[in-house]
Design an enzyme around this catalytic site. Structure first.
Site, PDB file in Angstrom:
ATOM      1  N   LEU A 145      -0.545  -1.577   3.280  1.00 18.47           N
ATOM      2  CA  LEU A 145       0.622  -0.713   3.431  1.00 18.47           C
ATOM      3  C   LEU A 145       1.264  -0.469   2.071  1.00 18.47           C
ATOM      4  O   LEU A 145       2.356  -0.951   1.779  1.00 18.47           O
ATOM      5  CB  LEU A 145       1.603  -1.380   4.406  1.00 18.47           C
ATOM      6  CG  LEU A 145       2.709  -0.486   4.984  1.00 18.47           C
ATOM      7  CD1 LEU A 145       2.128   0.671   5.759  1.00 18.47           C
ATOM      8  CD2 LEU A 145       3.628  -1.307   5.870  1.00 18.47           C
ATOM      9  N   HIS A 146       0.566   0.317   1.238  1.00 18.21           N
ATOM     10  CA  HIS A 146       1.141   0.617  -0.073  1.00 18.21           C
ATOM     11  C   HIS A 146       1.996   1.874   0.014  1.00 18.21           C
ATOM     12  O   HIS A 146       2.300   2.342   1.108  1.00 18.21           O
ATOM     13  CB  HIS A 146       0.033   0.710  -1.120  1.00 18.21           C
ATOM     14  CG  HIS A 146      -0.962   1.788  -0.862  1.00 18.21           C
ATOM     15  ND1 HIS A 146      -0.972   2.984  -1.546  1.00 18.21           N
ATOM     16  CD2 HIS A 146      -1.984   1.872   0.013  1.00 18.21           C
ATOM     17  CE1 HIS A 146      -1.967   3.733  -1.096  1.00 18.21           C
ATOM     18  NE2 HIS A 146      -2.596   3.081  -0.158  1.00 18.21           N
ATOM     19  N   ALA A 147       2.359   2.418  -1.164  1.00 19.65           N
ATOM     20  CA  ALA A 147       3.411   3.452  -1.176  1.00 19.65           C
ATOM     21  C   ALA A 147       3.112   4.651  -0.289  1.00 19.65           C
ATOM     22  O   ALA A 147       3.979   5.127   0.455  1.00 19.65           O
ATOM     23  CB  ALA A 147       3.680   3.905  -2.605  1.00 19.65           C
TER      24      ALA A 147
END
Lengths: 99, 158
Positions: free
Chosen positions: A18-20
């Protein structure tokens, strides 16, 4: 007035977690609903309408998260968010570097 | 994880010359060439990879901040840089606001966890208004380092 509380188990399936970018997609979706939307992991609660909250989750691929939606449109919100997660938050085809 | 674990101090840009998203990303990747953190031959590939990912979704996460990033085979460890723009850059941010603070990250292909932890570290600090305010007030590279160091030592909270 009884607020509906809806809970769903979610799994982070995209390889980079769940990155940017996937977090931004989730934030944009969550903000379309009136209900409170929280992602819970262990004892930590993160507001799904806040990008900063979501990025502090640092959820890797395989992370299990509990979705809690509370409010009048909780069911619709939970369905939509669950669908987004199943689809890998639009990040499933994140390729290794192209260079 | 501390900011100093991945921010390359010599690559910090306290006053970006560029005014568009692409130019800013080029300027920041170029600054990572200092001390060979990014090699000449890899620079274009890294810029292109970052821009491609921006097309898939902006990393302008709001509050004047952007976190452009990519994985790249040439990275043996996670490296990053911080840049400040006085004039503000259009990043198609989530909140529609121009971007003044950028954290650019290049991470190894096989360790997404490092990248996530860096984002977690960055966003943890960005949640405090003081961090954002002090960064925007920093006019020199040394002043930026001070803000990052204070944040790492949790000295920003008063």
């Amino acid at each position: 007035m009884d607020d509906d509380l809806v809970r769903r188990q979610l799994c982070v399936t995209n390889p980079e977690g769940l990155h940017a970018r996937p977090a931004a997609k989730l934030v944009q979706l969550a903000n379309q609903f009136q209900c409170e939307i929280t992602l819970v992991r262990g004892s930590q609660r993160h507001d799904a309408k806040s990008i900063m909250d979501l990025m502090t989750l640092a959820a890797e691929q395989g992370s299990k998260l509990l979705l809690e939606a509370r409010g009048c449109d909780a069911h619709v919100a939970a369905d939509a968010i669950e669908k987004l997660f199943v689809e890998g938050l639009g990040d499933l085809d994140a390729n290794p570097d192209d260079a | 994880m501390k900011l100093s674990d991945f921010v390359i101090r010599e690559a910090v840009l306290p006053d970006l010359a560029a005014s568009t998203k692409e130019e800013v990303i080029r300027e920041m990747v170029a600054s990572l060439r200092t001390d060979g953190h990014v090699k000449n031959g890899d620079e274009e590939g890294i810029v292109k990879a970052i821009l491609k990912r921006e097309e898939q979704g902006t990393t302008g996460i709001g509050r004047g901040v952007a976190v452009p990033h990519t994985k790249h085979a040439s990275a043996s460890r996670l490296i990053g840089t911080v840049a400040l723009s006085r004039k503000g850059i259009d990043f198609q941010s989530l909140d529609g606001e121009p971007v003044h603070i950028l954290f650019l990250l290049v991470s190894p292909s096989d360790r997404p966890g490092d990248h996530l932890r860096a984002l977690e570290t960055i966003s943890r600090h960005l949640r405090t208004d003081v961090f954002i305010r002090f960064l925007r007030q920093a006019t020199t590279r040394e002043k930026v380092w001070e803000v990052l160091d204070d944040a790492d030592m949790n000295q920003l909270f008063s």
